[in-house]
Scaffold this active site. Structure first.
Site, short mmCIF file in Angstrom:
data_model
loop_
_atom_site.label_atom_id
_atom_site.label_comp_id
_atom_site.label_asym_id
_atom_site.label_seq_id
_atom_site.Cartn_x
_atom_site.Cartn_y
_atom_site.Cartn_z
NE ARG A 13 18.39 30.02 37.44
CZ ARG A 13 18.20 29.17 36.45
NH1 ARG A 13 19.18 28.39 36.02
NH2 ARG A 13 17.01 29.09 35.84
CB CYS A 238 21.79 25.03 31.02
SG CYS A 238 22.00 23.78 32.29
CG ASN A 247 17.07 32.40 30.01
OD1 ASN A 247 18.19 32.40 30.50
ND2 ASN A 247 16.14 31.56 30.39
#
Ligand code: HMG
Ligand code: MG
Length: 286
Positions: A13, A238, A247
């Site tokens: 995700r 993002c 991340n």
């Protein structure tokens, strides 16, 4: 065996949502299937948001329907509103997450709502989830720095955390969305948040833009956190956080935890294979 620390895999995700190349469904499913054999308890695989806002996640329902589910793994999805929650249930998500922010600038840019409006939108999601016995995780973005508003006060993060906790989130994930958090700032933020939410219910979500994610994880471990979000291959970013890099990489966190004597229960060979798959999926980006 060392004390348990959980890595919550968010690669399918958070790792993929910002990729420019439209990744074929089969590649997403293959990545999740590989990750399912690594020993994770939770994997975030989907996001039921507007396809106009995040086109890459438009096939989230098909991803959830296409994967081979491993026993004991909870497959999670982001659900910003009731519509997202209903779609997630249709696709059989095991758990969902609502996502807010500690800064007004990011809240508006990411979900087109003020912090207050976002909390009001989450309430019916919580209610529906409770009615169906589905657990809800809460994310807070920009817990130290906001790309629009600058430094974020620890008290502001604590206020949002307390509200999400009071609503019934089972865990609050604290996001250094743009990876600018200095360990001192993370420490101060955690001190404020752990006054209002039990530390065992907090998770660290560090993007690694400035290369300080591991330091911030160490600071969080010292404060008692035992859950960290990470993405294989260090993918991510993002779309509404300019400058946000990936991340922190799952395989890097795994190695660090081993060095520190913690046990994450993960199979390194599978992680490395998944990391390779994830990196191969990387295309052009902003
Ligand atoms: P909005 O424009 O205020 O909402 O967006 P709306 O209700 O007016 O709807 C606008 C359009 O979206 C409509 O379609 C709706 O049908 C559709 P149109 O009439 O224009 O064709 N829509 C939906 N479609 C599919 N699924 C839904 C849905 N809801 C509305 N659930 C909204 C509000 C929240 C929908 C929008 O702002 C949005 O989708 N934002 C998502 C942004 C996002 O996904 N960001 C990345 C995830 S957060 C993150 O990465 C941070 C995190 O990793 C932690 C960290 O690192 O800090 C979690
Ligand atoms: Mg994130």
């Amino acid at each position: 065996m060392g004390e348990r620390v959980e890595i919550f895999e968010v690669g399918p995700r958070d790792g993929l949502q910002n990729e420019k190349r439209r990744i074929p469904l089969a590649e997403k499913v293959a990545l999740v299937n590989c990750l399912s054999g690594a020993g994770f308890g939770r994997i975030e695989v989907a996001s039921f948001v507007s396809p106009k806002w995040v086109p890459q996640m438009a096939d989230s329902g098909e991803v959830l329907r296409g994967i081979r589910r491993a026993e004991g793994v909870s497959y999670a999805a982001l659900t910003p509103n009731l519509r997202g929650f209903e779609d997630a249930m249709q696709a059989d998500a095991d758990e969902v997450a609502i996502f807010g922010a500690a800064s007004e600038g990011f809240s508006k840019a990411n979900i087109n709502a003020t912090i207050e409006e976002s909390l009001a939108r989450f309430a019916p999601v919580m209610e529906a989830a409770n009615a169906q016995g589905v657990r809800v995780r809460g994310y807070i973005s920009c817990v130290v720095e906001c790309p629009y508003d600058g430094p974020v006060a620890p008290a502001q993060v604590a206020m949002v955390a307390e509200r999400l906790w009071a609503m019934g989130c089972y865990e609050i994930s604290l996001g250094d969305t743009i990876g600018q958090g200095r360990p001192e700032a993370v420490e101060a933020m955690l001190a404020a948040v752990s006054d209002v939410v039990p530390v065992a219910r907090l998770a660290g979500h560090f993007h690694d833009t400035s290369g300080r994610a591991l330091e911030n994880i160490e600071v969080s471990l010292a404060r008692g956190l035992r859950v960290f979000d990470a993405a294989v291959g260090g993918l991510g970013g993002c779309p509404y956080a300019p400058g946000a890099a990936g991340n922190v990489a799952t395989e890097t966190v795994h190695q660090k935890l081993e060095e520190l004597g913690y046990d994450s229960g993960l199979d390194r060979d599978v992680l490395l294979k998944a990391a390779e798959m994830a990196r191969a999926m990387r295309g052009g980006r902003d």
